[in-house]
Structure formats: C-alpha cells, structure tokens
Design a protein around this motif. Structure first.
Motif, PDB file in Angstrom:
ATOM      1  N   VAL A 120      14.542 -17.918   3.861  1.00  6.84           N
ATOM      2  CA  VAL A 120      15.065 -16.577   3.599  1.00  6.84           C
ATOM      3  C   VAL A 120      14.436 -16.038   2.317  1.00  6.84           C
ATOM      4  N   SER A 121      13.973 -14.802   2.375  1.00  8.50           N
ATOM      5  CA  SER A 121      13.505 -14.085   1.188  1.00  8.50           C
ATOM      6  C   SER A 121      14.124 -12.697   1.193  1.00  8.50           C
ATOM      7  N   ALA A 122      14.405 -12.192  -0.007  1.00  7.51           N
ATOM      8  CA  ALA A 122      14.950 -10.841  -0.165  1.00  7.51           C
ATOM      9  C   ALA A 122      14.084 -10.093  -1.158  1.00  7.51           C
ATOM     10  N   ALA A 123      14.052  -8.774  -1.014  1.00  4.34           N
ATOM     11  CA  ALA A 123      13.241  -7.940  -1.897  1.00  4.34           C
ATOM     12  C   ALA A 123      14.002  -6.667  -2.246  1.00  4.34           C
ATOM     13  N   LEU A 124      13.622  -6.087  -3.363  1.00  8.17           N
ATOM     14  CA  LEU A 124      14.243  -4.853  -3.833  1.00  8.17           C
ATOM     15  C   LEU A 124      13.136  -3.893  -4.253  1.00  8.17           C
ATOM     16  N   ALA A 125      13.152  -2.695  -3.675  1.00  9.53           N
ATOM     17  CA  ALA A 125      12.157  -1.672  -3.986  1.00  9.53           C
ATOM     18  C   ALA A 125      12.848  -0.480  -4.628  1.00  9.53           C
ATOM     19  N   ARG A 126      12.289  -0.043  -5.725  1.00 12.08           N
ATOM     20  CA  ARG A 126      12.800   1.165  -6.372  1.00 12.08           C
ATOM     21  C   ARG A 126      12.592   2.321  -5.405  1.00 12.08           C
ATOM     22  N   ILE A 127      13.568   3.204  -5.331  1.00 13.03           N
ATOM     23  CA  ILE A 127      13.438   4.395  -4.495  1.00 13.03           C
ATOM     24  C   ILE A 127      12.486   5.339  -5.204  1.00 13.03           C
ATOM     25  N   GLU A 128      11.404   5.674  -4.534  1.00 20.56           N
ATOM     26  CA  GLU A 128      10.411   6.573  -5.133  1.00 20.56           C
ATOM     27  C   GLU A 128      10.740   8.009  -4.760  1.00 20.56           C
ATOM     28  N   SER A 129      10.636   8.894  -5.742  1.00 22.46           N
ATOM     29  CA  SER A 129      10.904  10.307  -5.466  1.00 22.46           C
ATOM     30  C   SER A 129       9.742  10.896  -4.684  1.00 22.46           C
ATOM     31  N   ALA A 130       9.981  12.039  -4.088  1.00 19.79           N
ATOM     32  CA  ALA A 130       8.951  12.699  -3.278  1.00 19.79           C
ATOM     33  C   ALA A 130       7.749  13.097  -4.127  1.00 19.79           C
ATOM     34  N   ASP A 131       7.955  13.325  -5.452  1.00 19.59           N
ATOM     35  CA  ASP A 131       6.814  13.707  -6.300  1.00 19.59           C
ATOM     36  C   ASP A 131       6.084  12.519  -6.899  1.00 19.59           C
ATOM     37  N   ALA A 132       6.593  11.291  -6.666  1.00 23.87           N
ATOM     38  CA  ALA A 132       5.965  10.117  -7.286  1.00 23.87           C
ATOM     39  C   ALA A 132       4.632   9.798  -6.676  1.00 23.87           C
ATOM     40  N   PRO A 142       0.824  -1.209   0.000  1.00 25.77           N
ATOM     41  CA  PRO A 142       0.000   0.000   0.000  1.00 25.77           C
ATOM     42  C   PRO A 142       0.864   1.267   0.000  1.00 25.77           C
ATOM     43  N   GLY A 143       0.448   2.233  -0.822  1.00 30.15           N
ATOM     44  CA  GLY A 143       1.157   3.501  -0.880  1.00 30.15           C
ATOM     45  C   GLY A 143       2.315   3.530  -1.852  1.00 30.15           C
ATOM     46  N   ARG A 144       2.586   2.416  -2.548  1.00 33.81           N
ATOM     47  CA  ARG A 144       3.668   2.366  -3.546  1.00 33.81           C
ATOM     48  C   ARG A 144       3.062   2.295  -4.927  1.00 33.81           C
ATOM     49  N   ALA A 145       3.622   3.055  -5.852  1.00 29.66           N
ATOM     50  CA  ALA A 145       3.150   3.026  -7.235  1.00 29.66           C
ATOM     51  C   ALA A 145       3.630   1.772  -7.962  1.00 29.66           C
ATOM     52  N   ASP A 146       4.797   1.277  -7.595  1.00 31.62           N
ATOM     53  CA  ASP A 146       5.377   0.130  -8.291  1.00 31.62           C
ATOM     54  C   ASP A 146       5.438  -1.081  -7.361  1.00 31.62           C
ATOM     55  N   ALA A 147       5.586  -2.247  -7.967  1.00 31.92           N
ATOM     56  CA  ALA A 147       5.701  -3.475  -7.185  1.00 31.92           C
ATOM     57  C   ALA A 147       7.115  -3.604  -6.631  1.00 31.92           C
ATOM     58  N   VAL A 148       7.219  -4.232  -5.489  1.00 32.71           N
ATOM     59  CA  VAL A 148       8.507  -4.609  -4.906  1.00 32.71           C
ATOM     60  C   VAL A 148       8.852  -5.973  -5.488  1.00 32.71           C
ATOM     61  N   LEU A 149      10.069  -6.144  -5.969  1.00 35.85           N
ATOM     62  CA  LEU A 149      10.513  -7.419  -6.543  1.00 35.85           C
ATOM     63  C   LEU A 149      11.106  -8.282  -5.443  1.00 35.85           C
ATOM     64  N   GLY A 150      10.849  -9.602  -5.483  1.00 34.60           N
ATOM     65  CA  GLY A 150      11.352 -10.465  -4.429  1.00 34.60           C
ATOM     66  C   GLY A 150      11.825 -11.813  -4.929  1.00 34.60           C
ATOM     67  N   TRP A 151      12.661 -12.442  -4.111  1.00 32.73           N
ATOM     68  CA  TRP A 151      13.224 -13.747  -4.409  1.00 32.73           C
ATOM     69  C   TRP A 151      13.322 -14.562  -3.132  1.00 32.73           C
ATOM     70  N   ASP A 152      13.071 -15.857  -3.245  1.00 34.68           N
ATOM     71  CA  ASP A 152      13.316 -16.777  -2.142  1.00 34.68           C
ATOM     72  C   ASP A 152      14.732 -17.292  -2.303  1.00 34.68           C
ATOM     73  N   LEU A 153      15.487 -17.265  -1.221  1.00 34.43           N
ATOM     74  CA  LEU A 153      16.909 -17.621  -1.263  1.00 34.43           C
ATOM     75  C   LEU A 153      17.180 -18.875  -0.462  1.00 34.43           C
ATOM     76  N   THR A 154      18.317 -19.488  -0.724  1.00 31.73           N
ATOM     77  CA  THR A 154      18.754 -20.627   0.075  1.00 31.73           C
ATOM     78  C   THR A 154      19.394 -20.088   1.335  1.00 31.73           C
TER      79      THR A 154
END
Length: 175
Positions: free
Chosen positions: A163-175, A144-156
């Motif tokens: 273990v799971s890791a995720a990567l979120a694009r840094i959203e600008s203040a105007d996004a 909620p509150g994000r324009a884009d999806a967070v990408l994720g992966w399940d790790l060994t």
C-alpha cells in the motif's frame, strides 16, 4: 475484507462514511472519460478528500483534510502470478519495475486526480529507494504537468498487500 467487486465497493463506501462520521455525505466515483463508476472518489458535503483502492479481497481507503490537498491510495498484492508472469518491464518506462514502484506511481496519479490519463511511465519517483523501501518510507513523485511534487508514503497494509498513499497540493487554475 470483501468477497467481490460490488461488496468491496460497498465496504469502501461504508468505511469512508464511518471514518468521516457525519451524515448527509454523498459519494460518487464517475470516470471523467467514460462515465463508468471507476473514477476518482468525490465527496459532497465533507471537508475531506478520499481515495479508494482494491487488492485481492481487500478494500483500502485514504482520507485527507481538503485543505491539505488531494489524496491518492493504491494497493496491490505482493505476489500476483499473472502480473508476475507477464512482468512489469517497460510498464513504467524503460527498464524493470516492481509492484512497489507501481503502487507508488498509481497513488501519485490518483492524488493528481488525472489518474491513468497521464502515462505512468512519465512519472518519476524520487527517494524511497534501496534500504528506504517498504512501510514507512517516504518519497516524492514528479508528475507531468504539475509544478510541484506529489508527496508519498509506503504504508503497512494487510498481509501480502503493498500500500502507498500520496498527497498532491491542489493547484489553482492560474498555476
């Protein structure tokens, strides 16, 4: 592997410094809500983002180049008698949830940088279901509150640790 909370944190900080491999880095993890030392990892003097999680006696760390976005990692024991006895029904919204569901949601919330200030049950995981679960599976999270999806992966992870890791694009203040 570390024995207690303090030594797990020292282990995590040492791992981060060793992986980054440059001097003069300052690490902190002040909680934006209460000021305690359990907030998102902040690195001063490095061009990377980092995240830390603890499961049983393990400290797990993740790094990503700052230009890639903000990284989040979560780790949980596959079996936790107290958690398993209480169950995860209703924790992530209506219905049942698994420990794998939880590590995905928490990794996404850590990458988002708002953590548990966002209701975990409001996060929707897309993909990584059925036969596509476990180490190597990729998924996306709608937070909620994000324009884009967070990408994720399940790790060994270490034996018995999810273990799971995720990567979120840094959203600008105007996004």
């Amino acid at each position: 592997m570390a024995a207690d909370r303090d030594s797990r944190r020292e282990t995590a900080w040492r791992l981060l410094r060793d992986l980054i491999g440059q001097s003069g880095i300052r690490l902190s993890n002040r909680c934006p809500r209460c000021g305690g030392d359990h907030g998102p990892v902040e690195l001063e003097g490095a061009a990377v983002t980092a995240s830390v999680s603890y499961a049983a006696e393990w400290a797990v760390v993740a790094l990503a180049p700052a230009e890639a976005g903000s990284v989040g990692v979560d780790a949980e024991p596959e079996v936790d008698t107290r958690r398993d006895r209480a169950g995860l029904d209703g924790v992530l919204g209506a219905g049942s949830a698994s420990a794998r569901d939880w590590v995905r949601v928490e990794a996404a919330l850590k990458a988002d940088r708002r953590g548990l200030r966002i209701e975990p049950g409001a996060v929707h995981i897309l993909g990584g279901t059925g036969t596509d679960q476990g180490a190597g599976a990729s998924w996306r999270a709608r937070v909620p509150g994000r324009a884009d999806a967070v990408l994720g992966w399940d790790l060994t992870g270490p034996p018995g640790i999810l273990v799971s890791a995720a990567l979120a694009r840094i959203e600008s203040a105007d996004a």
